[in-house]
Design a protein around this motif. Structure first.
Motif, PDB file in Angstrom:
ATOM      1  N   GLY A  81       0.847  -1.192   0.000  1.00 43.73           N
ATOM      2  CA  GLY A  81       0.000   0.000   0.000  1.00 43.73           C
ATOM      3  C   GLY A  81       0.872   1.227   0.000  1.00 43.73           C
ATOM      4  N   ILE A  85      -7.350  -1.047  -3.611  1.00 42.29           N
ATOM      5  CA  ILE A  85      -7.400  -2.326  -2.907  1.00 42.29           C
ATOM      6  C   ILE A  85      -7.422  -3.529  -3.874  1.00 42.29           C
ATOM      7  N   PRO A 346      -4.586  -0.219   1.758  1.00 39.39           N
ATOM      8  CA  PRO A 346      -4.833   0.815   0.737  1.00 39.39           C
ATOM      9  C   PRO A 346      -4.540   2.231   1.232  1.00 39.39           C
TER      10      PRO A 346
END
Ligand code: KG4
Ligand code: ZN
Length: 352
Positions: A81, A85, A346
């Motif tokens: 990240g 996602i 994310p």
């Protein structure tokens, strides 16, 4: 140390093999940008589907081009990240599967920190600007360093005291610099990916009009007493110019040049304030927007005028998303974890 890097945070599927954190043995990038050009931007669902299609062929190609068998690898590094996602999951789950299958340790890498490590890679291609300061550019950055990541989703400034010791200094409060390029490009009907196309049009305009002042747009927060930035107002300023007007190609080129100049001036000015306060041994530029020629030139000129000891800017191909810098970041921040514990994040921040 041989590390396989895997990067799938957005619309690029990338895999690379890097030796000792600097020597690129292979660096494969499959981009789904053409598909996103049809929708005028990245549709996350479409990007994730493309990641699934490309991930295995890209990894196979990275290994074969590097002439490496899985058994030769020391570890696998993967971006966890920040990013989309659906896209992140493809890289992370593939890396976990390979880690288990090949019995290799896995190293989770923050994409934003990864970008900075493009400056530790030996450039495959040198651009003219870097050739000028060749000796300096071949040296790896020294600490303490000021690092800036200017990408499509982030504009972050950090103090790097050492590998793994990052201190947050400032960031954009709204749109990222790359996002500003992309959104303004869209307003001007410049095709996706907007940033590099807008830059091309802007640079052509500047070449044809070398004496143009290019000070039409505001430079938001340029004099604020912190290291934060703001780029969303610029998009509104461009929109106001466009209202109820039919613009010629020449008018649009002028607006592109004006917008680029405003973004570059704010970035360079903020970075010089940071440099003047912290007096680092190196200034490190990274992220897709670091490929912008005008930014590279202005920053290099200003930094040398300010007697900064060294400035590091990767060649354009290493600025945009790739897996070589992910492998390099893992090499210098070697923290392996059990594959079962690796998860996608994310919303990861640069200092997380
Ligand atoms: O780092 P990156 O490849 O992906 C992200 O992590 O976001 O950065 C992509 C961003 C996009 O906004 C793109 O328009 C911008 O970098 N970009 C540029 C140039 N090349 C890429 N912006 C201005 N001038 C360029 N030459
Ligand atoms: Zn990126």
């Amino acid at each position: 140390m041989l590390i396989l890097g895997i990067e799938t945070s957005c619309d690029e599927t990338a895999a690379a093999v890097v030796k000792n954190g600097k020597e690129i043995l292979s660096n494969i990038v499959a981009s789904s940008a053409d598909l996103h050009a049809k929708t005028g931007g990245v549709v996350p669902e479409n990007a994730a589907r493309e990641q699934v299609k490309s991930i295995i062929p890209v990894i196979s190609q990275a290994l074969s081009q590097a002439k490496i068998k899985p058994k030769d690898l020391d570890s696998i590094a993967v971006t966890i990240g920040p990013g989309l996602i659906g896209s992140l999951l493809v890289g992370v789950e593939t890396a976990k599967t390979l880690s288990h299958l090949w019995n290799k340790p896995i190293i989770p890498v923050n994409h934003l920190v990864g970008h900075l490590y493009a400056n530790w890679l030996m450039p495959e291609i040198r651009d003219r600007r870097l050739e000028i300061s060749k000796k300096q550019e071949l040296k790896t950055p020294e600490f303490p360093a000021v690092g800036v990541v200017v990408s499509g989703g982030h504009t972050d400034i950090v103090l790097m005291k050492d590998h793994g010791e990052l201190e947050y200094l400032g960031a954009t409060r709204d749109d990222a610099a790359g996002e500003a390029f992309d959104k303004i490009a869209r307003l001007l009907d410049i095709p996706y990916p907007g940033g590099p196309h807008l830059a091309q049009i802007a640079d052509k305009y500047r070449k044809q009009n070398p004496n143009a002042k290019l000070d039409m747009f505001p430079r938001p927060m340029i004099d604020s007493n912190d290291f934060d930035m703001s780029f969303s107002g610029l998009k509104t300023a461009v929109l106001n110019k466009l209202k109820n007007q039919h613009l010629s190609l020449e008018d649009k080129a002028l607006l592109a040049a004006e917008a680029q100049e405003a973004i570059v001036e704010v970035l360079v000015s903020k970075l010089m304030s940071v440099v003047n306060k912290y007096r680092p041994d190196s200034l490190i530029l990274a992220g897709g927007v670091a490929a912008n020629q005008r930014l590279r030139e202005c920053l290099a000129d200003t930094a040398f005028d300010n007697r900064l000891r060294s400035i590091h800017i990767p060649p354009p191909l290493l600025c945009t998303d790739n897996a070589a810098y992910i492998a390099a970041a893992a090499n210098y921040n070697y923290r392996t974890i059990n594959w079962q514990k690796v998860v996608s994040h994310p919303g990861l921040k640069i200092t997380d």
